[in-house]
Enzyme design. Structure first.
Site, PDB file in Angstrom:
ATOM      1  N   GLY A 186       0.824  -1.218   0.000  1.00  0.00           N
ATOM      2  CA  GLY A 186       0.000   0.000   0.000  1.00  0.00           C
ATOM      3  C   GLY A 186       0.854   1.263   0.000  1.00  0.00           C
ATOM      4  CB  VAL A 201       0.915   4.025   4.733  1.00  0.00           C
ATOM      5  CG1 VAL A 201       1.672   4.087   6.047  1.00  0.00           C
ATOM      6  CG2 VAL A 201       0.004   5.247   4.579  1.00  0.00           C
ATOM      7  CG  ASP A 205      -6.085 -12.787   3.427  1.00  0.00           C
ATOM      8  OD1 ASP A 205      -6.742 -11.766   3.745  1.00  0.00           O
ATOM      9  OD2 ASP A 205      -6.381 -13.505   2.454  1.00  0.00           O
ATOM     10  CB  ALA A 215      -6.913  -0.685   5.821  1.00  0.00           C
ATOM     11  CG  ASP A 256     -11.586  12.147   7.539  1.00  0.00           C
ATOM     12  OD1 ASP A 256     -10.788  11.504   6.831  1.00  0.00           O
ATOM     13  OD2 ASP A 256     -12.623  12.684   7.076  1.00  0.00           O
ATOM     14  CE1 TYR A 263     -11.444   2.540   4.689  1.00  0.00           C
ATOM     15  CE2 TYR A 263     -12.176   4.779   5.136  1.00  0.00           C
ATOM     16  CZ  TYR A 263     -11.164   3.864   5.024  1.00  0.00           C
ATOM     17  OH  TYR A 263      -9.864   4.252   5.237  1.00  0.00           O
TER      18      TYR A 263
HETATM   19  N1  LIG Z   1      -5.928   6.277   1.193  1.00  0.00           N
HETATM   20  C1  LIG Z   1      -6.513   7.231   1.917  1.00  0.00           C
HETATM   21  O1  LIG Z   1      -6.853   8.318   1.413  1.00  0.00           O
HETATM   22  C2  LIG Z   1      -6.718   7.044   3.402  1.00  0.00           C
HETATM   23  C3  LIG Z   1      -7.441   8.019   4.122  1.00  0.00           C
HETATM   24  C4  LIG Z   1      -7.626   7.848   5.492  1.00  0.00           C
HETATM   25  C5  LIG Z   1      -7.096   6.737   6.134  1.00  0.00           C
HETATM   26  N2  LIG Z   1      -6.431   5.793   5.406  1.00  0.00           N
HETATM   27  C6  LIG Z   1      -5.892   4.628   6.114  1.00  0.00           C
HETATM   28  O2  LIG Z   1      -4.486   4.622   5.959  1.00  0.00           O
HETATM   29  C7  LIG Z   1      -4.001   3.275   5.964  1.00  0.00           C
HETATM   30  C8  LIG Z   1      -3.093   3.050   4.783  1.00  0.00           C
HETATM   31  O3  LIG Z   1      -3.809   3.326   3.600  1.00  0.00           O
HETATM   32  P1  LIG Z   1      -3.115   3.298   2.165  1.00  0.00           P
HETATM   33  O4  LIG Z   1      -3.612   4.489   1.425  1.00  0.00           O
HETATM   34  O5  LIG Z   1      -1.653   3.057   2.317  1.00  0.00           O
HETATM   35  O6  LIG Z   1      -3.823   2.009   1.576  1.00  0.00           O
HETATM   36  P2  LIG Z   1      -3.701   1.355   0.122  1.00  0.00           P
HETATM   37  O7  LIG Z   1      -2.634   2.035  -0.669  1.00  0.00           O
HETATM   38  O8  LIG Z   1      -5.061   1.270  -0.436  1.00  0.00           O
HETATM   39  O9  LIG Z   1      -3.179  -0.101   0.463  1.00  0.00           O
HETATM   40  C9  LIG Z   1      -3.946  -0.985   1.231  1.00  0.00           C
HETATM   41  C10 LIG Z   1      -3.022  -2.081   1.693  1.00  0.00           C
HETATM   42  O10 LIG Z   1      -3.802  -3.009   2.445  1.00  0.00           O
HETATM   43  C11 LIG Z   1      -3.539  -4.294   1.941  1.00  0.00           C
HETATM   44  N3  LIG Z   1      -4.679  -5.187   2.092  1.00  0.00           N
HETATM   45  C12 LIG Z   1      -5.950  -4.995   1.678  1.00  0.00           C
HETATM   46  N4  LIG Z   1      -6.691  -6.077   1.973  1.00  0.00           N
HETATM   47  C13 LIG Z   1      -5.863  -6.953   2.586  1.00  0.00           C
HETATM   48  C14 LIG Z   1      -6.018  -8.241   3.151  1.00  0.00           C
HETATM   49  N5  LIG Z   1      -7.199  -8.883   3.123  1.00  0.00           N
HETATM   50  N6  LIG Z   1      -4.950  -8.831   3.708  1.00  0.00           N
HETATM   51  C15 LIG Z   1      -3.757  -8.224   3.737  1.00  0.00           C
HETATM   52  N7  LIG Z   1      -3.528  -7.010   3.223  1.00  0.00           N
HETATM   53  C16 LIG Z   1      -4.578  -6.382   2.663  1.00  0.00           C
HETATM   54  C17 LIG Z   1      -3.234  -4.098   0.473  1.00  0.00           C
HETATM   55  O11 LIG Z   1      -2.552  -5.236  -0.013  1.00  0.00           O
HETATM   56  P3  LIG Z   1      -2.719  -5.767  -1.544  1.00  0.00           P
HETATM   57  O12 LIG Z   1      -1.816  -4.888  -2.358  1.00  0.00           O
HETATM   58  O13 LIG Z   1      -2.289  -7.171  -1.453  1.00  0.00           O
HETATM   59  O14 LIG Z   1      -4.186  -5.577  -1.895  1.00  0.00           O
HETATM   60  C18 LIG Z   1      -2.373  -2.847   0.554  1.00  0.00           C
HETATM   61  O15 LIG Z   1      -1.057  -3.168   0.919  1.00  0.00           O
HETATM   62  C19 LIG Z   1      -5.251   2.391   6.007  1.00  0.00           C
HETATM   63  O16 LIG Z   1      -5.492   2.022   7.336  1.00  0.00           O
HETATM   64  C20 LIG Z   1      -6.360   3.310   5.544  1.00  0.00           C
HETATM   65  O17 LIG Z   1      -7.605   2.915   6.045  1.00  0.00           O
HETATM   66  C21 LIG Z   1      -6.221   5.938   4.060  1.00  0.00           C
END
Ligand SMILES: NC(=O)c1ccc[n+]([C@@H]2O[C@H](COP(=O)([O-])OP(=O)(O)OC[C@H]3O[C@@H](n4cnc5c(N)ncnc54)[C@H](OP(=O)(O)O)[C@@H]3O)[C@@H](O)[C@H]2O)c1
Length: 289
Positions: free
Chosen positions: A10, A12, A35, A59, A101, A124
Site C-alpha cells: 500500500g 503507507v 491476510d 486495510a 476521519d 468503510y
Molecule cells: N488512502 C486514503 O486516502 C486514506 C485516508 C484515510 C485513512 N487511510 C488509512 O491509511 C491506511 C493506509 O492506507 P493506504 O492508502 O496506504 O492504503 P492502500 O494504498 O489502499 O493499500 C492498502 C493495503 O492493504 C492491503 N490489504 C488490503 N486487503 C488486505 C487483506 N485482506 N490482507 C492483507 N492485506 C490487505 C493491500 O494489499 P494488496 O496490495 O495485497 O491488496 C495494501 O497493501 C489504512 O489504514 C487506511 O484505512 C487511508
C-alpha cells in the site's frame, strides 16, 4: 528496533519500507503471510514474529465497494486489527494502527478533535471504527493515528488520477465542498516510526489526528496539482451533490492535529511540499523556465 509491518504494497506500507531510519529494521508481512480476512492467522503471525513493535498499514480502502461488501470490510478493518492488537498486547509490543476521519459525521466546519463523538456515515467508516475499538480494548501500548486524503507516487490516489486526467483533458470538474488536509504517505510513515519508537520507550497510548496543512478542497488540491505539474487543464468546481458515489463522503474532513504534537512532538506536514516531492518522483514536476 525490529519493526513488524502489516502490509507491504500500500501507499503507507511502501513508504515505511523505503524510509526506515537508522537503527530500525522493518519486516513486512504481505497478504500471502498475513491476510486480514483471516484475523486468527494475522494474530498468529504477530505472536511468532521477532519484533519490538508492530505497525498495521494494511486495510480495506475501497470506500465505495465497502457499501456492497460491508461484511468483508468489517473483518479486514474491524476484526483483524483487534485480533492483531490482542496478539501484540499479549507480548507487550507497541501497536500503531492507522485510521480515518471517516469515523466522524463530517458535519460543521470545526476541525474534529480526537475525543469528539464518532458517527461514521458509510460502511468503510463503520469498519474502521470497529478496528479502533478493538485496538483500544486489546489493552496494550498503542497509538491510533487517524489520517485523511493520503497521496504518494505509488498505488491509486488522487494525485495520480489528476495527472492522468490533466494530460487527457482541457477541463475537469472536481468537488469543492469537501474540505480536508491532503497527507503525504511519506509523512505518515515517518510518524509511524516516531510513534513505534516513542511507545517502546514508554510513551502514552492514545488516539491522535495527523493530516497535511493548510486545509483545502479536492478542487483546490487539483488546481495545485495542475499548477505544479505545468498542466493547462482547467479545474471547474462542483458540489458533492453533482458527483454522486455509493458511499457518502464527509464534507468536513478537517482534523485538529494538536494532540499528536503535544504527546509526541509530531507536527503537521505541509502537503504542498509533499506534493512537489511526489511529482518529482513521478517525473511530473514542472520546472519553470
Ligand atoms: N488512502 C486514503 O486516502 C486514506 C485516508 C484515510 C485513512 N487511510 C488509512 O491509511 C491506511 C493506509 O492506507 P493506504 O492508502 O496506504 O492504503 P492502500 O494504498 O489502499 O493499500 C492498502 C493495503 O492493504 C492491503 N490489504 C488490503 N486487503 C488486505 C487483506 N485482506 N490482507 C492483507 N492485506 C490487505 C493491500 O494489499 P494488496 O496490495 O495485497 O491488496 C495494501 O497493501 C489504512 O489504514 C487506511 O484505512 C487511508
Amino acid at each position: 528496533m525490529r519493526l513488524l509491518l502489516i502490509g507491504r504494497t500500500g501507499q503507507v506500507a511502501t513508504e515505511i519500507l523505503r524510509r526506515a531510519p537508522e537503527g530500525v529494521a522493518v519486516t513486512a508481512l504481505g497478504r500471502d503471510v498475513a491476510d486480514l480476512s483471516d484475523p486468527a492467522a494475522c494474530a498468529a503471525a504477530i505472536a511468532r514474529a521477532e519484533a519490538d513493535a508492530v505497525v498495521n498499514a494494511a486495510a480495506w480502502t475501497a470506500v465505495d465497494r465497502a457499501e456492497s461488501e460491508e461484511e468483508a470490510a468489517r473483518v479486514i478493518n474491524g476484526e483483524a486489527p483487534a485480533a492483531m492488537a490482542r496478539a501484540a498486547a499479549a507480548r507487550g509490543l507497541p501497536f500503531v494502527h492507522i485510521s480515518t476521519d471517516y469515523v466522524f459525521d463530517g458535519l460543521g466546519t470545526k476541525p474534529f478533535a480526537p475525543e469528539d463523538p464518532v458517527a461514521p456515515q458509510n460502511a468503510y467508516g463503520r469498519s474502521k471504527l470497529l478496528g479502533e475499538q478493538g485496538v483500544r480494548q486489546a489493552g496494550g501500548p498503542h497509538v491510533i493515528l487517524r489520517t485523511a486524503w493520503v497521496f504518494s507516487a505509488h498505488g491509486a490516489n488522487f494525485v495520480k488520477t489528476m495527472l492522468r486526467l490533466g494530460r487527457e483533458r482541457e477541463a475537469i470538474t472536481v468537488v469543492a465542498d469537501q474540505i480536508g488536509g491532503p497527507t503525504p504517505a511519506a509523512a505518515i510513515a515517518d510518524a509511524c516510526f516516531a510513534l513505534a519508537q516513542g511507545l517502546a520507550q514508554g510513551g502514552p497510548s492514545g488516539t491522535h489526528h495527523f493530516c497535511g496543512a493548510p486545509e483545502t478542497s479536492w478542487a483546490g488540491f487539483a488546481e495545485a496539482i495542475m499548477a505544479e505539474a505545468g498542466l493547462a487543464c482547467r479545474v471547474n468546481p462542483i458540489p458533492s451533490s453533482a458527483y454522486p458515489t455509493p458511499a457518502t463522503r464527509p464534507l468536513n474532513s478537517r482534523m485538529d492535529c494538536g494532540s499528536l504534537h503535544s504527546a509526541y512532538g509530531i507536527a503537521q506536514p505541509d502537503w504542498r511540499d509533499g506534493l512537489r516531492n511526489v511529482l518529482r518522483e513521478l517525473g511530473a514536476l514542472h520546472a519553470p523556465a
